[in-house]
Scaffold this active site. Sequence first.
Site, PDB file in Angstrom:
ATOM      1  N   ASN A  97       0.880  -1.170   0.000  1.00 40.04           N
ATOM      2  CA  ASN A  97       0.000   0.000   0.000  1.00 40.04           C
ATOM      3  C   ASN A  97       0.917   1.219   0.000  1.00 40.04           C
ATOM      4  OD1 ASN A  97      -1.782   2.058   0.456  1.00 40.04           O
ATOM      5  ND2 ASN A  97      -2.302   1.451   2.553  1.00 40.04           N
ATOM      6  N   HIS A 125      -9.602   1.432   4.201  1.00 43.43           N
ATOM      7  CA  HIS A 125      -8.366   1.599   4.965  1.00 43.43           C
ATOM      8  C   HIS A 125      -8.621   2.569   6.123  1.00 43.43           C
ATOM      9  CE1 HIS A 125      -4.306   2.762   6.075  1.00 43.43           C
ATOM     10  NE2 HIS A 125      -3.935   1.616   5.538  1.00 43.43           N
ATOM     11  N   GLU A 173      -5.955  -4.751  10.151  1.00 44.64           N
ATOM     12  CA  GLU A 173      -4.956  -3.712  10.409  1.00 44.64           C
ATOM     13  C   GLU A 173      -5.284  -2.960  11.699  1.00 44.64           C
ATOM     14  OE1 GLU A 173      -2.657  -2.666   6.631  1.00 44.64           O
ATOM     15  OE2 GLU A 173      -4.314  -1.259   6.821  1.00 44.64           O
TER      16      GLU A 173
HETATM   17  P1  PGA Z   1       2.522   0.352   7.579  1.00 38.72           P
HETATM   18  O1  PGA Z   1       1.096   0.563   6.867  1.00 38.72           O
HETATM   19  O2  PGA Z   1       3.067  -0.949   7.068  1.00 38.72           O
HETATM   20  O3  PGA Z   1       3.343   1.542   7.152  1.00 38.72           O
HETATM   21  O4  PGA Z   1       2.257   0.322   9.040  1.00 38.72           O
HETATM   22  C1  PGA Z   1       0.226  -0.502   6.644  1.00 38.72           C
HETATM   23  C2  PGA Z   1      -1.035   0.001   6.017  1.00 38.72           C
HETATM   24  O5  PGA Z   1      -1.481   1.102   6.365  1.00 38.72           O
HETATM   25  O6  PGA Z   1      -1.629  -0.667   5.147  1.00 38.72           O
END
Ligand code: PGA
Length: 255
Positions: free
Chosen positions: A13, A98, A170
């Site tokens: 992402n 998200h 997440e």
């Molecule tokens: P990060 O983000 O790996 O930078 O923590 C993950 C995401 O927001 O999908």
Amino acid sequence: MNKTLRPAVIAGNWKMNKTPAETTALINEIKPLVVDAKCDVIVCVPFVDLSAALDATCGSNIKVGAQNCHFEKSGAYTGEISAPMLADMGVGYVIIGHSERRTYFGETDVTVNKRTLAALESGLKVILCVGEYLEQREQGITSELVAMQTKIALQGVSAENLKNVIIAYEPVWAIGTGKTATADQANEVCEAIRATVAELYGKTAADSVSVQYGGSMNAANADELLSKPDVDGGLIGGASLKATDFATIVTAASK
Ligand code: PGA
């Protein structure tokens, strides 16, 4: 649970990073490093980078995704992009719900559901994000909350279309903070999400759904997280912007 029933999926992402020229360069760097991947590899890039990403990934094993789409097909929605527009370009995936969309752009469980249905109707595969804030974890309501987010997001999604959904767990407190959930914490919630899917669609369907973990997954911790029985992949933010780190995570998921 049998992990061989579902594909491992590593998705980058990129968030609001990289110009089209930088997109071409980064994908060209990633390509040779992931050529032997035994998992699905996706890069979710900003809208303006989609063309460059599609060109650069052409003929490779890397698939391209967007980071959001609107729920209407067209109309007076200044600044928005619809699912049919993405599908027409040849984009295969879209991230929906998200936490940054939920936190900064007024996304709700209901709009997540509408966007999910619109994306699936256009033939896109959806990476559906759910996860709790720190206060919610401390309150002990994580499993209930992600179950509710999952149920609302999937309302009206047919069993047939569930095959086009990947769920990303997440925890908001782990995103971009360097605070990764422990492998056991990640597995516990991924398992709870799968149980929710089983409640809705039955065990066979639940066994076939890929559930990713996301939140500060990186080259150093990916192995441990991905070794857990219910963690089928990762949604990677920061570490997806470094070709070698991203490739290391892909390798960990290919085992
Ligand atoms: P990060 O983000 O790996 O930078 O923590 C993950 C995401 O927001 O999908």
